[in-house]
Design an enzyme around this catalytic site. Structure first.
Site, short mmCIF file in Angstrom:
data_model
loop_
_atom_site.label_atom_id
_atom_site.label_comp_id
_atom_site.label_asym_id
_atom_site.label_seq_id
_atom_site.Cartn_x
_atom_site.Cartn_y
_atom_site.Cartn_z
N LYS A 128 -10.67 -4.78 -4.39
CA LYS A 128 -11.67 -3.17 -3.72
C LYS A 128 -10.91 -2.21 -4.17
O LYS A 128 -11.96 -1.53 -5.67
CB LYS A 128 -11.60 -2.71 -2.24
CG LYS A 128 -12.51 -3.42 -2.07
CD LYS A 128 -12.72 -2.58 -0.35
CE LYS A 128 -13.28 -3.48 0.70
NZ LYS A 128 -12.55 -3.16 2.14
N LYS B 266 -5.05 -11.14 -6.28
CA LYS B 266 -5.93 -11.26 -5.08
C LYS B 266 -7.21 -10.52 -5.67
O LYS B 266 -6.37 -8.91 -5.87
CB LYS B 266 -5.93 -11.35 -3.74
CG LYS B 266 -6.62 -10.09 -3.04
CD LYS B 266 -5.88 -9.90 -1.86
CE LYS B 266 -6.13 -8.58 -1.34
NZ LYS B 266 -7.55 -8.02 0.38
N LYS C 122 0.63 -0.89 0.19
CA LYS C 122 -0.09 -0.13 -0.28
C LYS C 122 0.98 1.31 -0.11
O LYS C 122 0.35 2.65 -0.77
CB LYS C 122 -0.76 0.17 1.20
CG LYS C 122 -2.10 -1.12 0.93
CD LYS C 122 -3.23 -0.67 2.07
CE LYS C 122 -4.37 -1.75 1.74
NZ LYS C 122 -5.59 -1.58 2.65
N1 AQP Z 1 -9.71 -11.41 -2.66
C1 AQP Z 1 -10.17 -11.77 -1.68
N2 AQP Z 1 -10.36 -13.41 -0.82
C2 AQP Z 1 -10.78 -13.90 0.78
N3 AQP Z 1 -11.24 -12.86 1.77
C3 AQP Z 1 -10.49 -11.39 1.25
N4 AQP Z 1 -10.49 -10.59 2.08
C4 AQP Z 1 -10.40 -9.43 0.95
N5 AQP Z 1 -9.84 -9.75 0.07
C5 AQP Z 1 -9.79 -11.12 -0.12
C6 AQP Z 1 -11.30 -10.17 3.22
O1 AQP Z 1 -12.53 -9.44 3.33
C7 AQP Z 1 -11.93 -8.92 4.57
C8 AQP Z 1 -12.31 -7.66 4.86
O2 AQP Z 1 -10.93 -6.54 4.04
P1 AQP Z 1 -11.07 -5.35 4.17
O3 AQP Z 1 -12.20 -4.54 3.32
O4 AQP Z 1 -10.63 -4.85 5.37
O5 AQP Z 1 -9.54 -5.33 3.83
P2 AQP Z 1 -8.38 -5.59 2.19
O6 AQP Z 1 -7.70 -6.59 2.83
O7 AQP Z 1 -7.54 -4.81 2.34
O8 AQP Z 1 -9.84 -5.49 1.25
P3 AQP Z 1 -9.37 -5.39 -0.22
O9 AQP Z 1 -11.03 -5.62 -0.97
O10 AQP Z 1 -7.98 -5.57 -0.46
O11 AQP Z 1 -9.03 -4.18 -0.39
P4 AQP Z 1 -7.75 -3.13 -0.60
O12 AQP Z 1 -7.72 -2.93 -2.16
O13 AQP Z 1 -7.97 -1.58 -0.04
O14 AQP Z 1 -6.60 -3.56 -0.49
C9 AQP Z 1 -10.67 -9.19 5.23
O15 AQP Z 1 -10.90 -10.28 6.27
C10 AQP Z 1 -9.76 -10.05 4.25
O16 AQP Z 1 -8.94 -10.86 4.69
#
Ligand code: AQP
Length: 327
Positions: free
Chosen positions: A196, A193, A113
């Site tokens: 978002k 992965k 990040k």
């Molecule tokens: N691709 C994924 N597969 C399975 N689990 C996932 N999680 C995120 N992406 C996947 C799980 O979703 C929960 C909430 O995530 P978060 O919003 O706290 O943060 P994150 O992991 O940063 O989600 P994103 O979608 O990947 O956002 P960005 O793009 O900002 O990095 C967590 O339990 C996470 O493990």
């Protein structure tokens, strides 16, 4: 017998996708029967990347609505916005004093990040605040996707360090990381992965995507060379990711699906996956449409009130142990 405590959070950083759902949210819902469940929209974590304040207000509410639409019942689970419970940040500061810089330097999410949005202290300390989120409630179990294992390890380490230095206070929390679905991959690049923040909208399916959008995104998903529906992350990551998604939405073992669909063409298989996802998301979409913003805000305020009371109960013990009782 008193129930064990489950805690987890989600960032209001954009539209929630099926990775978030299959990796975490779906398990949040299932755990409500067996555990005392506490869930949080971790809005302070989301501030570690730049946010437009007006859009951020909406994103917070949207995240809360999506969690409820996905099945978290705020009358069963304690559900609230992290920023409304100041005990989280107080404990985070105390835990920060026990955190080795070396362990933060190893965090891969910080590296990823900070390359994208620039390094700031909040992003660096993100895992310490997450440890505080978990420990403030004396949680035993933390249902998360695989990307959170490193952060969870720090939470365990901080619980142990605190207990060693100040005397027993925190249970050492354990992750609940599903065997399947813990890492749903991008539809456009099945070696990274689903996320978002991926600029390519076609990389992810949102929980509120219309059926035709779901069909289009899955139809355009990157697949692998060759033919045959096989489960092999090395050789066939695209098809394997789709198999994983189908297996979770249909509650059918991957092996059964492979045996059933092995000889299908990719196009035909994708149609099957798309229909399973459309069916799986339909109840979430309809639950979402019944939710009123004011009702959700009211529930979140009530949740914060209850969470403050419950967090304060434990935080008193922490202050006493550290020598911050105010005498
Ligand atoms: N691709 C994924 N597969 C399975 N689990 C996932 N999680 C995120 N992406 C996947 C799980 O979703 C929960 C909430 O995530 P978060 O919003 O706290 O943060 P994150 O992991 O940063 O989600 P994103 O979608 O990947 O956002 P960005 O793009 O900002 O990095 C967590 O339990 C996470 O493990």
């Amino acid at each position: 017998m008193t129930k064990q405590i489950v805690f987890s959070g989600i960032q209001p950083t954009g539209d929630i996708h099926i990775g978030n759902y299959l990796g975490a949210l779906r398990n949040w819902v299932r755990l409500q029967d067996e555990y005392e469940t506490i869930y949080c929209v971790v809005d302070l974590h989301a501030l570690t990347i730049p946010q437009d304040p007006a859009a951020f207000e909406k994103d917070r509410l949207e995240a809360a609505k999506m969690v409820i639409a996905a099945g978290v019942d705020p009358t069963t689970s304690l559900f609230y916005y992290q920023s409304q419970v100041p005990q989280h940040t107080e404990l985070s500061w105390i835990l920060g004093t026990l955190t080795q810089l070396g362990s933060l330097n190893r965090m891969t999410q910080f590296k990823d990040k900070s390359d994208r949005v620039g390094a700031n202290l909040g992003l660096y300390a993100y895992p310490v605040l997450m440890a505080a989120d978990i420990l403030i409630h004396h949680a035993h179990k933390v249902p998360v996707g695989e990307d959170q294992t490193q952060h969870l390890e720090l939470a365990r380490d901080l619980a142990e360090r605190f207990n060693r230095r100040y005397g027993d206070e925190f249970p050492v929390p354990e992750g609940i990381i599903p065997e399947h679905g813990a890492r749903i991959m991008s539809l456009q690049d099945p070696t990274s992965k689903m996320s978002k923040s991926d600029p390519n909208q076609g990389s992810r399916i949102l929980l509120l995507d219309e059926p035709d959008v779901v069909r289009k995104k899955i139809g355009r998903a990157v697949t692998d060379s060759g033919t045959g529906i096989e489960y092999d992350w090395e050789k066939k990551p695209g098809i394997t990711n789709l198999l994983e998604i189908l297996s979770l939405f249909q509650d059918t073992a991957v092996e059964t699906l492979v045996a059933e669909h092995h000889d299908k063409q990719y196009g035909e298989f994708k149609q099957l996956v798309a229909e399973a996802v459309v069916d799986g998301l339909a109840p979430i979409r309809s639950a979402y449409n019944t939710l009123e913003d004011e009702d959700v805000s009211r529930l979140m305020n009530k949740g914060a009130l209850d969470a403050r009371t419950s967090a304060e109960k434990y935080q008193v013990g922490v202050r006493q142990k550290v020598g911050l009782t105010g005498h």
